[in-house]
Motif scaffolding. Sequence first.
Motif, short mmCIF file in Angstrom:
data_model
loop_
_atom_site.label_atom_id
_atom_site.label_comp_id
_atom_site.label_asym_id
_atom_site.label_seq_id
_atom_site.Cartn_x
_atom_site.Cartn_y
_atom_site.Cartn_z
N ILE A 281 -48.81 -80.64 -31.82
CA ILE A 281 -47.60 -80.13 -31.42
C ILE A 281 -47.38 -78.80 -32.41
N GLU A 282 -47.10 -77.94 -31.57
CA GLU A 282 -47.00 -76.54 -32.17
C GLU A 282 -46.07 -75.75 -31.41
N GLU A 283 -45.21 -74.80 -32.07
CA GLU A 283 -44.26 -74.01 -31.46
C GLU A 283 -44.90 -72.70 -30.86
N ASN A 284 -45.77 -72.07 -31.42
CA ASN A 284 -46.11 -70.84 -30.87
C ASN A 284 -46.92 -71.02 -29.27
N GLN B 244 -45.57 -77.97 -26.68
CA GLN B 244 -45.25 -76.69 -27.42
C GLN B 244 -43.64 -76.85 -27.74
N GLY B 245 -43.47 -76.72 -28.83
CA GLY B 245 -41.98 -76.60 -29.32
C GLY B 245 -42.06 -76.65 -30.90
N LYS B 246 -40.76 -76.79 -31.42
CA LYS B 246 -40.73 -77.03 -32.92
C LYS B 246 -40.86 -78.45 -33.01
N VAL B 247 -41.86 -79.04 -34.14
CA VAL B 247 -41.99 -80.24 -34.27
C VAL B 247 -40.87 -81.15 -34.42
N GLU B 248 -39.93 -80.64 -35.13
CA GLU B 248 -38.55 -81.47 -35.54
C GLU B 248 -37.92 -81.59 -34.08
N ASP B 249 -38.13 -80.86 -32.89
CA ASP B 249 -37.28 -81.13 -31.63
C ASP B 249 -38.31 -82.05 -30.39
N ALA C 83 -52.05 -66.10 -32.48
CA ALA C 83 -52.34 -67.32 -32.98
C ALA C 83 -52.91 -67.51 -34.27
N PHE C 84 -52.43 -68.71 -34.99
CA PHE C 84 -52.79 -68.68 -36.38
C PHE C 84 -54.32 -69.33 -36.42
N LEU C 85 -55.19 -68.89 -37.56
CA LEU C 85 -56.37 -69.17 -37.73
C LEU C 85 -56.61 -69.29 -39.14
N LEU D 243 -50.39 -83.38 -41.20
CA LEU D 243 -49.43 -82.41 -41.23
C LEU D 243 -49.88 -81.22 -41.86
N ASP D 244 -49.76 -80.15 -41.17
CA ASP D 244 -50.48 -78.52 -41.57
C ASP D 244 -48.98 -77.56 -41.46
N PRO D 245 -47.94 -77.89 -42.20
CA PRO D 245 -46.98 -76.80 -41.69
C PRO D 245 -47.13 -75.60 -42.18
N PRO D 246 -46.09 -74.55 -41.99
CA PRO D 246 -46.16 -73.41 -42.74
C PRO D 246 -45.74 -73.43 -44.31
N ARG D 247 -45.69 -72.20 -44.89
CA ARG D 247 -45.17 -72.39 -46.28
C ARG D 247 -43.89 -73.18 -46.56
N LEU E 201 -49.49 -82.72 -36.44
CA LEU E 201 -48.33 -81.73 -36.37
C LEU E 201 -48.66 -80.39 -37.15
N TYR E 202 -47.86 -79.38 -36.26
CA TYR E 202 -48.29 -77.90 -36.58
C TYR E 202 -49.76 -77.53 -36.35
N CYS E 203 -49.97 -77.93 -35.16
CA CYS E 203 -51.59 -77.85 -34.67
C CYS E 203 -52.13 -76.58 -34.46
N GLY E 204 -51.44 -75.82 -34.22
CA GLY E 204 -52.11 -74.17 -34.08
C GLY E 204 -52.82 -74.08 -32.87
N ILE E 205 -54.25 -73.68 -32.85
CA ILE E 205 -55.03 -73.64 -31.62
C ILE E 205 -55.94 -74.83 -31.50
N GLY E 206 -55.27 -75.94 -32.17
CA GLY E 206 -55.85 -77.21 -31.89
C GLY E 206 -57.05 -77.47 -32.73
N THR E 207 -57.31 -76.75 -33.89
CA THR E 207 -58.59 -76.96 -34.32
C THR E 207 -58.71 -78.29 -35.10
N ILE E 208 -57.66 -78.72 -36.22
CA ILE E 208 -57.69 -80.03 -36.51
C ILE E 208 -57.54 -81.27 -35.39
N LEU F 115 -62.22 -77.94 -45.99
CA LEU F 115 -61.00 -78.39 -45.74
C LEU F 115 -60.82 -79.43 -44.64
N TYR F 116 -61.25 -78.88 -43.43
CA TYR F 116 -61.28 -79.76 -42.28
C TYR F 116 -62.06 -81.02 -42.41
N SER F 117 -63.23 -80.82 -43.33
CA SER F 117 -64.12 -82.05 -43.19
C SER F 117 -63.39 -83.02 -44.40
C1 LIG Z 1 -50.69 -73.40 -41.45
S1 LIG Z 1 -50.61 -73.43 -39.70
C2 LIG Z 1 -51.68 -74.58 -39.14
C3 LIG Z 1 -52.31 -74.52 -37.98
C4 LIG Z 1 -53.58 -75.51 -37.57
N1 LIG Z 1 -53.20 -76.66 -38.16
C5 LIG Z 1 -54.75 -74.91 -38.10
O1 LIG Z 1 -55.47 -75.50 -39.38
O2 LIG Z 1 -55.07 -73.68 -37.95
C6 LIG Z 1 -49.08 -73.86 -39.23
C7 LIG Z 1 -48.80 -73.65 -37.72
O3 LIG Z 1 -47.25 -74.15 -37.68
C8 LIG Z 1 -46.77 -73.51 -36.66
N2 LIG Z 1 -45.36 -73.63 -36.49
C9 LIG Z 1 -44.46 -73.36 -37.69
N3 LIG Z 1 -43.37 -73.66 -37.63
C10 LIG Z 1 -43.16 -74.48 -37.04
C11 LIG Z 1 -42.51 -75.66 -36.24
N4 LIG Z 1 -41.20 -75.89 -36.86
N5 LIG Z 1 -42.88 -76.44 -35.10
C12 LIG Z 1 -44.12 -76.27 -34.78
N6 LIG Z 1 -44.82 -75.63 -35.23
C13 LIG Z 1 -44.69 -74.89 -36.18
C14 LIG Z 1 -47.09 -72.04 -36.71
O4 LIG Z 1 -46.97 -71.34 -35.68
C15 LIG Z 1 -48.74 -72.19 -37.24
O5 LIG Z 1 -49.76 -72.25 -36.09
#
Ligand SMILES: C[S@@+](CC[C@H](N)C(=O)[O-])C[C@H]1O[C@@H](n2cnc3c(N)ncnc32)[C@H](O)[C@@H]1O
Length: 469
Positions: free
Chosen positions: A348-351, A374-379, A296-298, A393-397, A327-334, A308-310
């Motif tokens: 929502i988080e896909e992992n 759980q699932g891809k945000v877009e779905d 899982a991402f941290l 929103l906190d998506p990957p790169r 959206l893209y919530c990882g382990i639910g930190t935010i 950042l979170y504050s």
């Molecule tokens: C930058 S991390 C942010 C996680 C969290 N918000 C945090 O601060 O720890 C991006 C997260 O998006 C997830 N992710 C990537 N593509 C995704 C998608 N299409 N749908 C849902 N989650 C996705 C990754 O698994 C990762 O946990």
Amino acid sequence: MGKNKEKTKEQTNKQTNVQNQNRQRSMKSEQHEEVEINCLRLSSEGAGIGYDQGKATFVAGLLPGERGKVLITEKKKSWQRARLLSLEKEADERVEPPCCVFEVCGGCRLQHLNYAETLKWKERWVRDALERIGKINLEKVEVFPTMGMENPWRYRNKARLHQTFTGELGYYQEKSRETVEFPDCLLISETMNTWVQKIRETLKKAKLGIKSITFRENTKGEGMIIFDGLSKSELPGPVLSSLKQELNMDSRDTRMGSKIQSVWGINPSGIPELWWGQEFLTEEILGLTFKLSPLAFLQVNPLQTQKLYSTALDWAEITKESQVWDLYCGIGTISLVLAQKADKVWGIEENSYAISDAKINAEINHLDNVEFLQGKVEDVLLKVPETPDVVVLDPPRAGVHSRVLKRLIEVKPERIVYVSCDPGTLARDVGVLQKEGYQVQKVQPVDMFPWTQHVESIIMMTFSGKKGK
Ligand SMILES: C[S@@+](CC[C@H](N)C(=O)[O-])C[C@H]1O[C@@H](n2cnc3c(N)ncnc32)[C@H](O)[C@@H]1O
């Protein structure tokens, strides 16, 4: 200045020589053309950019205001890459990189620039991306200076090392799959460096070939070691035993050395297997407790994560009526930080590992107004019944999927807080939202990855168009 400057220049040239020797093998295929380049600015990858007969030339290690003799190593139609041979004119902002493998390691690109300048450069990069790619007019936007660190060293809670076929275990070199072994990486803790050394010795003795190893550490100095691409049945029994011994893993006396809590293997099918110890690493963030499983991402920099979170919490302006999507919530930190103030949060988080951590985290923090999907945000987004007031929103790169942007434009939350580790995709997405009536109010670059070319940013947008539909 004079003597120190001379020393710096001499050392830089010495390091450049080492770099050149290290790369002699690849020189065979290069075109040996030497030119002089005046560096005008830094690229988004941290390389110096200058012009050679009108052609943009990228030179790693050259800073704006500097002139260097360079060797052209790669020629394309509209740009070329070159290697620095010697510095002919040096910038005042240049400093001696403290890491002895800086020149070859692909990890840090900015250790030769003083820290305050790296922060200014990161702010300029974020501004430039927003204006150029997103077409955002920043005149009426509050853009804050990059939030830096008081002590920008040994901040990383995670390191991923790779092994070459000759057994070296280190980081990848720049633009290469060759590794560089390091005696002491200044981005990770002394404790983590010790773990790396011990594992190197153990693997060398055992002649065990592995793909990569990840080390994770919490702020209490407790650690998790993850072997990639190896199942327990492939691991010779004595390796785990000698690791336990070397790292003092069975001892309860933590003064004696490491506090490794678990050893995991990710088997060749990508499934994590617990080889030894506890299932989770636990981290405290803004007064909440988070369990983290190996895949899982941290965020990698705990001190900057709190800032950042504050900021995200502050800019989200949550009330007890707020309906929030994280959206893209990882382990639910935010999500959980926001849930303390909101009526309801949807994460929502896909992992799947991260989402099950998130559900446990809601439970252990006694927050029952959060729902994780759980699932891809877009779905998955269409399955959320309520419409939000605030979206984080906190998506990957790669940024936010176009279907997600489309849905946001349909549901029109009052406020969007966008956390991003890539100014380019952030600017692209914010540009789309701006065209649909969102206005950027505030921008805060955060130095989550000091000495690297990367920057985290947070942006707050509000809806100023017409609410139809
Ligand atoms: C930058 S991390 C942010 C996680 C969290 N918000 C945090 O601060 O720890 C991006 C997260 O998006 C997830 N992710 C990537 N593509 C995704 C998608 N299409 N749908 C849902 N989650 C996705 C990754 O698994 C990762 O946990």
